[in-house]
Design an enzyme around this catalytic site. Structure first.
Site, mmCIF file in Angstrom:
data_model
loop_
_atom_site.group_PDB
_atom_site.id
_atom_site.type_symbol
_atom_site.label_atom_id
_atom_site.label_comp_id
_atom_site.label_asym_id
_atom_site.label_seq_id
_atom_site.Cartn_x
_atom_site.Cartn_y
_atom_site.Cartn_z
ATOM 1 N N TYR A 103 0.895 -1.403 -0.051
ATOM 2 C CA TYR A 103 0.135 -0.086 -0.059
ATOM 3 C C TYR A 103 0.808 1.380 -0.117
ATOM 4 O O TYR A 103 0.246 2.408 -0.218
ATOM 5 C CB TYR A 103 -1.089 0.143 1.111
ATOM 6 N N HIS A 111 -4.753 5.885 -1.343
ATOM 7 C CA HIS A 111 -5.374 5.919 0.059
ATOM 8 C C HIS A 111 -4.629 6.425 0.984
ATOM 9 O O HIS A 111 -4.904 6.417 2.238
ATOM 10 C CB HIS A 111 -5.912 4.724 0.169
ATOM 11 N N TYR A 115 -6.803 -2.231 8.397
ATOM 12 C CA TYR A 115 -7.438 -1.434 6.876
ATOM 13 C C TYR A 115 -8.170 -0.389 7.225
ATOM 14 O O TYR A 115 -8.741 -0.351 8.288
ATOM 15 C CB TYR A 115 -8.071 -2.622 6.267
ATOM 16 N N ASN A 171 -10.844 0.870 6.360
ATOM 17 C CA ASN A 171 -12.235 0.756 6.770
ATOM 18 C C ASN A 171 -12.468 0.469 8.483
ATOM 19 O O ASN A 171 -13.565 0.181 8.713
ATOM 20 C CB ASN A 171 -12.918 -0.362 5.742
ATOM 21 N N ASP A 186 -7.434 11.060 2.360
ATOM 22 C CA ASP A 186 -7.527 11.367 1.095
ATOM 23 C C ASP A 186 -9.001 11.965 0.866
ATOM 24 O O ASP A 186 -10.002 11.530 1.241
ATOM 25 C CB ASP A 186 -7.273 10.137 0.250
ATOM 26 N N ASN A 197 -14.815 4.877 3.195
ATOM 27 C CA ASN A 197 -14.948 3.875 4.173
ATOM 28 C C ASN A 197 -14.231 4.254 5.378
ATOM 29 O O ASN A 197 -14.753 3.753 6.452
ATOM 30 C CB ASN A 197 -14.413 2.598 3.600
#
Length: 187
Positions: free
Chosen positions: A14, A19, A64, A66, A91, A112
Site C-alpha cells: 500500500y 489512499h 485496514y 475501513n 484522501d 470507508n
C-alpha cells in the site's frame, strides 16, 4: 491533548498509493519536528510529542482503512481525548490532486475510513483535513484509491505535503474557523 490521525493502509503493497496520503501527511509533520511514529499500541503506530507547549499524539492506524475508527476509539478512550481535539487527515476523491480542504464536520462522503470513524466515535463532528486525489471514473473506485500515485500526481501532492506542517502548526495556535479561513482560500 490533541490527536492527529493520518489515514492509510499498513503494508508495503500500500506504500505510495492514493489512499495513503494521510500517512504521508503525518510523515511530513514528523520530519519537520524531528520525530518518528514507531511506537505500537492498540493496533496503531503512534508518537506522543510536545509541540508549542501542547501534547499531541500522532497516529497511523495499523488496521485496514475501513477499520480506522476502531483504532481511533481505543486511543480516544485510553488517552481521554476530547472529540474537539481530534484532527483526521485523509484522501478525498472529490477534490483534484493538488487541492486540500479543512472541514469542521460533515459526512463521510462515501469514504470507508471516515464512515468507520463516525460509527465508533458516534459523531460526524470531528475536524478533518482532506487531501485531493481526484477520481478516475473509468477505474473502479477501490482499484483507483489503492493504485500507485503517478509521478505527476506525486509532484502535486509534494506541494501540499510541504505546507502540511505549517497547517498543523497553525492548528495548534488558531481557532479552527480561523484555520479554515487562512488555508481554505480558493486558488
Amino acid at each position: 491533548m490533541k490527536l492527529v490521525v493520518g489515514l492509510g493502509n499498513i503494508g508495503r503493497e500500500y506504500e505510495n498509493t492514493r489512499h495513503n496520503v494521510g500517512f504521508k501527511a503525518i510523515d511530513a509533520i514528523a520530519k519537520k519536528y524531528n520525530f518518528e511514529v514507531t511506537k505500537s499500541k492498540f493496533d496503531g503506530y503512534y508518537e506522543k510529542v510536545t509541540i508549542n507547549n501542547e501534547q499531541v499524539i500522532f497516529l497511523k492506524p495499523a488496521r485496514y482503512m475501513n477499520l480506522s475508527g476502531e483504532v481511533i476509539k481505543k486511543y480516544v478512550d485510553f488517552f481521554k481525548i476530547n472529540i474537539n481535539d481530534i484532527l483526521i487527515i485523509s484522501d478525498d476523491l472529490d477534490q483534484e490532486v493538488g487541492k486540500y480542504k479543512l472541514k469542521q464536520k460533515g459526512s463521510s462522503g462515501g469514504h470507508n475510513g471516515l464512515k468507520n470513524i463516525e460509527l465508533h466515535l458516534k459523531t460526524q463532528e470531528y475536524k478533518r483535513l482532506k487531501i485531493g486525489i481526484s477520481n478516475n471514473k473509468l477505474i473502479d473506485t477501490k482499484d483507483y484509491v489503492l493504485g500507485k500515485i503517478s509521478k505527476e500526481e506525486n509532484d502535486l501532492l509534494d506541494k501540499i505535503l510541504d505546507i502540511i506542517p505549517d497547517i498543523f502548526n497553525d492548528y495548534l495556535k488558531l481557532s479552527f474557523n480561523d484555520l479554515m479561513n487562512k488555508y481554505n482560500k480558493k486558488k
